[in-house]
Write a protein that holds these residues in place. Structure first.
Motif, PDB file in Angstrom:
ATOM      1  N   ASP A 269     -10.579   2.175   1.584  1.00 28.08           N
ATOM      2  CA  ASP A 269      -9.590   1.149   1.233  1.00 28.08           C
ATOM      3  C   ASP A 269      -9.148   1.318  -0.223  1.00 28.08           C
ATOM      4  OD1 ASP A 269      -8.076  -1.269   1.770  1.00 28.08           O
ATOM      5  OD2 ASP A 269      -9.540  -2.324   0.534  1.00 28.08           O
ATOM      6  N   TRP A 272      -6.835   4.448  -0.664  1.00 28.17           N
ATOM      7  CA  TRP A 272      -5.473   4.298  -0.133  1.00 28.17           C
ATOM      8  C   TRP A 272      -4.682   3.271  -0.919  1.00 28.17           C
ATOM      9  CZ3 TRP A 272      -2.864   7.497   2.857  1.00 28.17           C
ATOM     10  CH2 TRP A 272      -3.563   8.408   3.663  1.00 28.17           C
ATOM     11  N   ARG A 273      -5.354   2.220  -1.394  1.00 30.07           N
ATOM     12  CA  ARG A 273      -4.641   1.259  -2.240  1.00 30.07           C
ATOM     13  C   ARG A 273      -4.159   1.941  -3.527  1.00 30.07           C
ATOM     14  NH1 ARG A 273      -6.061  -4.675  -1.856  1.00 30.07           N
ATOM     15  NH2 ARG A 273      -6.740  -4.847   0.295  1.00 30.07           N
ATOM     16  N   TYR A 275      -3.423   5.019  -3.888  1.00 24.89           N
ATOM     17  CA  TYR A 275      -2.283   5.863  -3.507  1.00 24.89           C
ATOM     18  C   TYR A 275      -1.014   5.021  -3.333  1.00 24.89           C
ATOM     19  CZ  TYR A 275       0.468   9.257  -0.820  1.00 24.89           C
ATOM     20  OH  TYR A 275       1.457  10.099  -0.382  1.00 24.89           O
ATOM     21  N   GLY A 276      -1.167   3.869  -2.678  1.00 27.70           N
ATOM     22  CA  GLY A 276      -0.024   2.971  -2.475  1.00 27.70           C
ATOM     23  C   GLY A 276       0.565   2.490  -3.792  1.00 27.70           C
ATOM     24  N   ILE A 277      -0.309   2.169  -4.737  1.00 27.78           N
ATOM     25  CA  ILE A 277       0.191   1.693  -6.039  1.00 27.78           C
ATOM     26  C   ILE A 277       0.879   2.833  -6.783  1.00 27.78           C
ATOM     27  CG2 ILE A 277      -0.512   0.798  -8.301  1.00 27.78           C
ATOM     28  CD1 ILE A 277      -2.673  -0.821  -6.788  1.00 27.78           C
ATOM     29  N   ARG A 279       2.414   5.294  -5.501  1.00 26.74           N
ATOM     30  CA  ARG A 279       3.693   5.579  -4.854  1.00 26.74           C
ATOM     31  C   ARG A 279       4.755   4.542  -5.144  1.00 26.74           C
ATOM     32  NH1 ARG A 279       4.531   7.974   0.989  1.00 26.74           N
ATOM     33  NH2 ARG A 279       6.596   7.454   0.227  1.00 26.74           N
ATOM     34  N   TYR A 280       4.326   3.290  -5.349  1.00 24.97           N
ATOM     35  CA  TYR A 280       5.337   2.229  -5.395  1.00 24.97           C
ATOM     36  C   TYR A 280       5.429   1.432  -6.685  1.00 24.97           C
ATOM     37  CZ  TYR A 280       6.344   3.204  -0.559  1.00 24.97           C
ATOM     38  OH  TYR A 280       6.744   3.826   0.582  1.00 24.97           O
ATOM     39  N   ALA A 281       4.427   1.491  -7.550  1.00 22.89           N
ATOM     40  CA  ALA A 281       4.496   0.683  -8.775  1.00 22.89           C
ATOM     41  C   ALA A 281       5.726   1.070  -9.579  1.00 22.89           C
ATOM     42  CB  ALA A 281       3.238   0.877  -9.606  1.00 22.89           C
TER      43      ALA A 281
ATOM     44  N   ASP B 269       7.913  -4.681 -10.446  1.00 23.14           N
ATOM     45  CA  ASP B 269       6.654  -3.945 -10.352  1.00 23.14           C
ATOM     46  C   ASP B 269       5.707  -4.643  -9.377  1.00 23.14           C
ATOM     47  OD1 ASP B 269       4.790  -1.875 -11.219  1.00 23.14           O
ATOM     48  OD2 ASP B 269       3.757  -3.458 -12.320  1.00 23.14           O
ATOM     49  N   TRP B 272       6.871  -4.173  -5.684  1.00 22.51           N
ATOM     50  CA  TRP B 272       6.650  -2.832  -5.119  1.00 22.51           C
ATOM     51  C   TRP B 272       5.169  -2.519  -4.976  1.00 22.51           C
ATOM     52  CZ3 TRP B 272       9.938   0.096  -2.552  1.00 22.51           C
ATOM     53  CH2 TRP B 272      11.314  -0.102  -2.733  1.00 22.51           C
ATOM     54  N   ARG B 273       4.362  -3.025  -5.906  1.00 22.36           N
ATOM     55  CA  ARG B 273       2.908  -2.827  -5.755  1.00 22.36           C
ATOM     56  C   ARG B 273       2.416  -3.516  -4.486  1.00 22.36           C
ATOM     57  NH1 ARG B 273      -0.524  -1.946 -10.721  1.00 22.36           N
ATOM     58  NH2 ARG B 273       0.922  -0.936 -12.120  1.00 22.36           N
ATOM     59  N   GLY B 276       3.319  -1.393  -1.646  1.00 27.53           N
ATOM     60  CA  GLY B 276       2.447  -0.212  -1.592  1.00 27.53           C
ATOM     61  C   GLY B 276       1.084  -0.545  -1.007  1.00 27.53           C
ATOM     62  N   ILE B 277       0.535  -1.692  -1.394  1.00 24.89           N
ATOM     63  CA  ILE B 277      -0.782  -2.076  -0.874  1.00 24.89           C
ATOM     64  C   ILE B 277      -0.679  -2.402   0.612  1.00 24.89           C
ATOM     65  CG2 ILE B 277      -2.620  -3.800  -1.019  1.00 24.89           C
ATOM     66  CD1 ILE B 277      -2.071  -3.890  -4.050  1.00 24.89           C
ATOM     67  N   TYR B 280      -0.580   0.835   2.534  1.00 29.54           N
ATOM     68  CA  TYR B 280      -1.677   1.802   2.497  1.00 29.54           C
ATOM     69  C   TYR B 280      -3.089   1.240   2.541  1.00 29.54           C
ATOM     70  CZ  TYR B 280       1.740   5.448   1.808  1.00 29.54           C
ATOM     71  OH  TYR B 280       2.772   6.318   2.004  1.00 29.54           O
ATOM     72  N   ALA B 281      -3.269  -0.064   2.289  1.00 33.19           N
ATOM     73  CA  ALA B 281      -4.639  -0.597   2.294  1.00 33.19           C
ATOM     74  C   ALA B 281      -5.287  -0.372   3.652  1.00 33.19           C
ATOM     75  CB  ALA B 281      -4.624  -2.078   1.949  1.00 33.19           C
ATOM     76  N   ARG B 282      -6.580  -0.173   3.638  1.00 29.33           N
ATOM     77  CA  ARG B 282      -7.349   0.004   4.880  1.00 29.33           C
ATOM     78  C   ARG B 282      -8.098  -1.257   5.257  1.00 29.33           C
ATOM     79  NH1 ARG B 282      -3.816   3.822   4.978  1.00 29.33           N
ATOM     80  NH2 ARG B 282      -4.363   5.527   6.364  1.00 29.33           N
ATOM     81  N   SER B 283      -8.042  -2.263   4.409  1.00 31.86           N
ATOM     82  CA  SER B 283      -8.713  -3.528   4.696  1.00 31.86           C
ATOM     83  C   SER B 283      -7.928  -4.633   3.993  1.00 31.86           C
ATOM     84  CB  SER B 283     -10.155  -3.469   4.172  1.00 31.86           C
ATOM     85  OG  SER B 283     -10.758  -4.745   4.242  1.00 31.86           O
TER      86      SER B 283
END
Lengths: 360, 360
Positions: A269, A272-273, A275-277, A279-281, B269, B272-273, B276-277, B280-283
């Motif tokens: 988790d 991937w979080r 990675y998400g940040i 990609r998008y922050a 910001d 978009w964060r 992104g979460i 991509y978050a897994r939980s």
């Protein structure tokens, strides 16, 4: 001139690229400190003497190219803007002390950027050689070949009993400083860094966090380096450091396995979080990037995240440095929030580049 | 039976879908409380009396369908699993009190799911009608038509002086409760909710946070509802609520403009964060989702984020509810970490569905 690309490109062939144990080791570096005989160290030299050092170095420039087997750029530091100097310093191609004192200071940078020879830094010559992964041999051999070529033409300050004389006492003797840069999230998360560092200390190896102000080490990046330069042969210094690093690598891999065993879900988790940040922050500061990239890289190394090659992480670290971004934007006076915005945009660009590579 | 889809589908045509002022208002709901004459309220009724109420309701089932102009499902609550009841309750189609007391309790749910008539809840009949956006008229007219059709056949408990008699004193009189669900991040971020709520209070409107335990309101979702049911006409109750809501909408839009003016970069910001979460978050736990979706929705409404249609946000909220996820997985005994993992997977699925729609 290829060196000009340095200010616009971010990738460095010796940082975070594939190599031995490159799941843990980002780069290896060897540095030889040398001084010409009968001239004072740079901090005590007058302008005429600094000029003399520079012209002696110039006189062996082509010998250096021959020894290294590639072309070099001779970069005079007073011909650069302050921002350009800062970019070179961020990339570890010049040192912090060369940001301010620029007269008669120069850096000879090889075409592959794995060799940087500093003229009139703390010592008359510092021959730095870098390699990706754990590899002290290649850089040491390159540095030695260059040193031999110079010494074939010019006399060095050398004492039969002490060895090479250097400006600082810590470099006396062999003048050899070897460093290995490591990513140690496993040891950091399992709180084993202190015991690893104190064991290394007993072997004469200093392990310290990179980028750590106030005792934090964002992203768990550490450097291990030899503390002794006097009273040992070059070979034993390198062997001792490589041996300690191999121990640390084994500990790190065990710690990562333990993390995977006991906290896989939480780790996945977090990876991937991050990675998400990334990609998008829309705004990222330098410290947060390092922490996010560290998590993503750990995720890649543990097989938890497969959307990026491991080398992308080094690119993200290098492309997101503040001075590099300021220089690219052409403005010295970018405000910190504006740098953070441009940094986030740069991160998206690097990720998109790697995304395209992945698709084609 | 179309009602069975309710346990597997997540979308509700009346929640977070386009409608009047749907940048602020997620849904409007009107509820009429009615009791048959000469039978005790459900909390005082014995089984025989509850059965009598149910069979009276049954006797007007086809009149209800005719009045509403669509088919209904008659869902007997004791024919459902506990999980299925919980899913209906999560979707606001039955009430919390119907989770435990199920005998002779039923819900008549319309084909478009915008009407749900509860039999033997606190009152003998609760006629609930929903609509997307700010629209109290349509649900009130539908509820009234249904009420008229029932009263044409059956006698209601009605007092000339008091009006409709209800189990709880707060519903006495018109038996009318109207509610408007709003997303008020602008007012929440600019710390204006307290003053808005206390102004509304003076107009007889209660404004309260949704999903707020310990006085937090994750995601800044609020409901406004009438407090008076006695001594006013239905029309004036609805007009009063709609007027107050329009004031709140205007305040909210001004607050959003101010946010955009003074904190656009920070907001962008954060938006978009959050996206992104979510991607991509897994939980993800239920509260975090609500907060993330709220930010993303604000970003869409302010034109800061364009990767999703606004309706996707409602889908994310509905698809990520715990009971729905448990029911889909077929297991009552999912552990909280496992629910959070499946919730994150569900969020990715909903986003991917909207992504495909966006591409085609």
């Amino acid at each position: 001139m290829p060196v000009n690309d340095l200010y616009r490109d971010y990738r460095l062939s010796w940082f975070g690229q594939p190599g031995e144990s490159s799941d843990v080791v980002l780069m290896s570096r060897v540095r030889l400190s040398r001084n010409f005989a009968r001239l004072p160290f740079p901090n005590r030299a007058d302008m005429k003497q600094l000029a003399a050092v520079q012209s002696m170095a110039s006189s062996v420039f082509s010998d250096i190219e021959t020894a290294a087997g590639q072309e070099f750029d001779a970069v005079g530091l007073d011909g650069l803007t302050e921002l350009e100097r800062r970019v070179l310093e961020e990339k570890d191609l010049i040192s912090e002390s060369m940001l301010e004192s620029t007269q008669y200071r120069s850096a000879y940078i090889s075409a592959d950027r794995r060799v940087s020879i500093l003229v009139n830094e703390e010592d008359h010559l510092r021959i730095q050689c870098m390699a990706p992964g754990l590899d002290l041999t290649t850089p040491f051999e390159t540095a030695s070949r260059i040193d031999d070529a110079i010494e074939a033409k010019l006399d060095m300050a050398f004492d039969e009993r002490m060895g090479y004389l250097t400006s600082g006492p810590t470099n006396l003797g062999t003048g050899l400083r070897a460093e290995v840069f490591m990513h140690l999230p496993g040891l950091a998360y399992t709180r084993n860094m202190n015991s690893v560092a104190s064991t290394a200390q007993q072997l004469g190896i200093l392990v310290q966090g990179i980028g750590s102000k106030d005792n934090e080490t964002p992203g768990s990046f550490f450097a291990a380096m030899n503390q002794m330069t006097l009273g040992y042969t070059e070979a034993s210094i390198l062997e001792n450091l490589a041996g300690a690093v191999k121990e640390i690598i084994a500990h790190e891999r065990r710690a990562r396995k333990a993390l995977l065993l006991y906290s896989k879900d939480r780790l996945e988790d977090a990876v991937w979080r991050a990675y998400g940040i990334l990609r998008y922050a829309r705004s990222l500061d330098e410290k947060e990037i390092v922490e996010l990239v560290s998590k993503v890289r750990l995720g890649i190394d543990l097989g938890l995240l497969d959307e990026l090659p491991p080398e992308a992480c080094a690119d993200l670290l290098l492309a997101s440095r503040s001075e590099y971004i300021k220089n690219l934007s052409g403005s010295e006076n970018l405000s910190p929030p504006e740098i953070d915005r441009q940094r986030a945009a740069m991160v998206r660009r690097v990720l998109a580049d790697h995304g395209r590579e992945g698709i084609t």
